[in-house]
Motif scaffolding. Sequence first.
Motif, PDB file in Angstrom:
ATOM      1  N   UNK A  30       0.854  -1.197  -0.399  1.00 36.97           N
ATOM      2  CA  UNK A  30      -0.329  -0.206   0.042  1.00 36.97           C
ATOM      3  C   UNK A  30       0.664   1.515  -0.050  1.00 36.97           C
ATOM      4  N   UNK A  31       2.040   1.204   0.762  1.00 39.56           N
ATOM      5  CA  UNK A  31       2.777   2.501   0.581  1.00 39.56           C
ATOM      6  C   UNK A  31       3.527   2.229  -0.528  1.00 39.56           C
ATOM      7  N   UNK A  32       3.330   1.510  -1.242  1.00 31.86           N
ATOM      8  CA  UNK A  32       4.302   1.500  -2.548  1.00 31.86           C
ATOM      9  C   UNK A  32       3.268   2.217  -3.662  1.00 31.86           C
ATOM     10  N   UNK A  33       2.307   1.667  -3.298  1.00 30.68           N
ATOM     11  CA  UNK A  33       1.580   2.420  -4.115  1.00 30.68           C
ATOM     12  C   UNK A  33       0.408   3.798  -4.212  1.00 30.68           C
ATOM     13  N   UNK A  34       1.054   3.876  -2.674  1.00 32.45           N
ATOM     14  CA  UNK A  34       0.533   5.476  -2.289  1.00 32.45           C
ATOM     15  C   UNK A  34       2.116   6.241  -2.734  1.00 32.45           C
ATOM     16  N   UNK A  35       3.070   6.171  -2.939  1.00 30.48           N
ATOM     17  CA  UNK A  35       3.903   6.881  -3.307  1.00 30.48           C
ATOM     18  C   UNK A  35       4.253   7.131  -4.594  1.00 30.48           C
ATOM     19  N   UNK A  36       3.038   5.744  -5.358  1.00 32.38           N
ATOM     20  CA  UNK A  36       3.195   5.982  -6.831  1.00 32.38           C
ATOM     21  C   UNK A  36       2.186   7.617  -7.377  1.00 32.38           C
ATOM     22  N   UNK A  37       1.176   7.265  -6.704  1.00 30.82           N
ATOM     23  CA  UNK A  37      -0.179   7.714  -6.613  1.00 30.82           C
ATOM     24  C   UNK A  37      -0.032   9.227  -6.387  1.00 30.82           C
ATOM     25  N   UNK A  38       1.045   9.257  -5.242  1.00 31.25           N
ATOM     26  CA  UNK A  38       1.469  10.983  -4.930  1.00 31.25           C
ATOM     27  C   UNK A  38       1.952  11.401  -6.001  1.00 31.25           C
ATOM     28  N   UNK A  39       3.274  10.530  -6.232  1.00 30.23           N
ATOM     29  CA  UNK A  39       4.135  11.244  -7.679  1.00 30.23           C
ATOM     30  C   UNK A  39       3.098  11.905  -8.721  1.00 30.23           C
ATOM     31  N   UNK A  40       2.462  10.763  -9.047  1.00 27.02           N
ATOM     32  CA  UNK A  40       0.851  11.064 -10.642  1.00 27.02           C
ATOM     33  C   UNK A  40       0.390  12.135 -10.522  1.00 27.02           C
ATOM     34  N   UNK A  41       0.181  12.572  -9.173  1.00 27.74           N
ATOM     35  CA  UNK A  41      -1.104  13.532  -8.567  1.00 27.74           C
ATOM     36  C   UNK A  41       0.285  14.634  -8.685  1.00 27.74           C
ATOM     37  N   UNK A  42       1.761  14.643  -8.051  1.00 29.84           N
ATOM     38  CA  UNK A  42       2.763  16.043  -8.391  1.00 29.84           C
ATOM     39  C   UNK A  42       2.371  16.421 -10.266  1.00 29.84           C
ATOM     40  N   UNK A  43       2.510  15.106 -10.730  1.00 28.20           N
ATOM     41  CA  UNK A  43       2.982  15.711 -11.828  1.00 28.20           C
ATOM     42  C   UNK A  43       1.670  16.382 -12.922  1.00 28.20           C
ATOM     43  N   UNK A  44       0.162  15.245 -12.410  1.00 26.80           N
ATOM     44  CA  UNK A  44      -0.280  16.180 -12.883  1.00 26.80           C
ATOM     45  C   UNK A  44      -0.845  17.653 -12.946  1.00 26.80           C
ATOM     46  N   UNK A  45      -0.334  17.733 -11.224  1.00 29.66           N
ATOM     47  CA  UNK A  45      -0.611  19.429 -10.979  1.00 29.66           C
ATOM     48  C   UNK A  45       0.306  19.743 -12.262  1.00 29.66           C
ATOM     49  N   UNK A  46       1.330  19.713 -11.786  1.00 32.45           N
ATOM     50  CA  UNK A  46       2.984  20.629 -12.669  1.00 32.45           C
ATOM     51  C   UNK A  46       1.681  20.475 -14.410  1.00 32.45           C
ATOM     52  N   UNK A  47       1.067  19.839 -15.071  1.00 30.19           N
ATOM     53  CA  UNK A  47       0.924  19.744 -16.572  1.00 30.19           C
ATOM     54  C   UNK A  47      -0.218  20.663 -15.841  1.00 30.19           C
ATOM     55  N   UNK A  48      -1.165  20.874 -15.341  1.00 31.82           N
ATOM     56  CA  UNK A  48      -2.261  21.782 -15.084  1.00 31.82           C
ATOM     57  C   UNK A  48      -1.533  22.936 -14.766  1.00 31.82           C
ATOM     58  N   UNK A  49      -1.000  23.525 -14.396  1.00 34.50           N
ATOM     59  CA  UNK A  49      -0.189  24.572 -14.542  1.00 34.50           C
ATOM     60  C   UNK A  49       0.473  25.248 -15.745  1.00 34.50           C
ATOM     61  N   UNK A  50       0.753  24.196 -16.578  1.00 32.02           N
ATOM     62  CA  UNK A  50       1.520  24.643 -17.530  1.00 32.02           C
ATOM     63  C   UNK A  50       0.246  24.802 -18.850  1.00 32.02           C
ATOM     64  N   UNK A  51      -0.953  24.033 -18.668  1.00 34.44           N
ATOM     65  CA  UNK A  51      -1.823  24.285 -19.138  1.00 34.44           C
ATOM     66  C   UNK A  51      -2.572  25.131 -19.086  1.00 34.44           C
ATOM     67  N   UNK A  52      -2.774  25.460 -17.854  1.00 31.19           N
ATOM     68  CA  UNK A  52      -3.453  27.086 -17.606  1.00 31.19           C
ATOM     69  C   UNK A  52      -2.233  28.226 -18.253  1.00 31.19           C
ATOM     70  N   UNK A  53      -1.273  28.172 -18.610  1.00 30.72           N
ATOM     71  CA  UNK A  53      -0.345  29.521 -18.551  1.00 30.72           C
ATOM     72  C   UNK A  53      -0.655  29.355 -20.212  1.00 30.72           C
ATOM     73  N   UNK A  54      -0.491  28.205 -21.270  1.00 30.09           N
ATOM     74  CA  UNK A  54      -0.999  28.381 -22.308  1.00 30.09           C
ATOM     75  C   UNK A  54      -2.336  28.196 -22.741  1.00 30.09           C
ATOM     76  N   UNK A  55      -3.325  28.463 -21.410  1.00 26.70           N
ATOM     77  CA  UNK A  55      -4.801  28.636 -22.265  1.00 26.70           C
ATOM     78  C   UNK A  55      -4.761  30.114 -22.110  1.00 26.70           C
TER      79      UNK A  55
END
Length: 77
Positions: A30-55
């Motif tokens: 569960x800890x490994x899976x949680x870490x991967x999910x947190x990393x994916x969440x951070x990546x998605x947040x960064x991508x979302x911010x980049x998309x906002x800047x593009x818009x």
Amino acid sequence: MSICAAKSTFQMPGKDVYCSSGKGGVIMSVEENMELLQQENERLKRENEMMKKVVIQMRGTLNRMIGHYIIASGRKE
């Protein structure tokens, strides 16, 4: 252990998570899976911010184009 996609995980009895990623599968804690999910969440947040800047940039460009081509051409007539 192998990386597991968040959408293909589900809780197994005990402390492991089973990931059905095509052939076979991978057992992760569960800890490994949680870490991967947190990393994916951070990546998605960064991508979302980049998309906002593009818009925002596209909106500014569109407004300038409207001002130049549509509003300016209306004044000439």
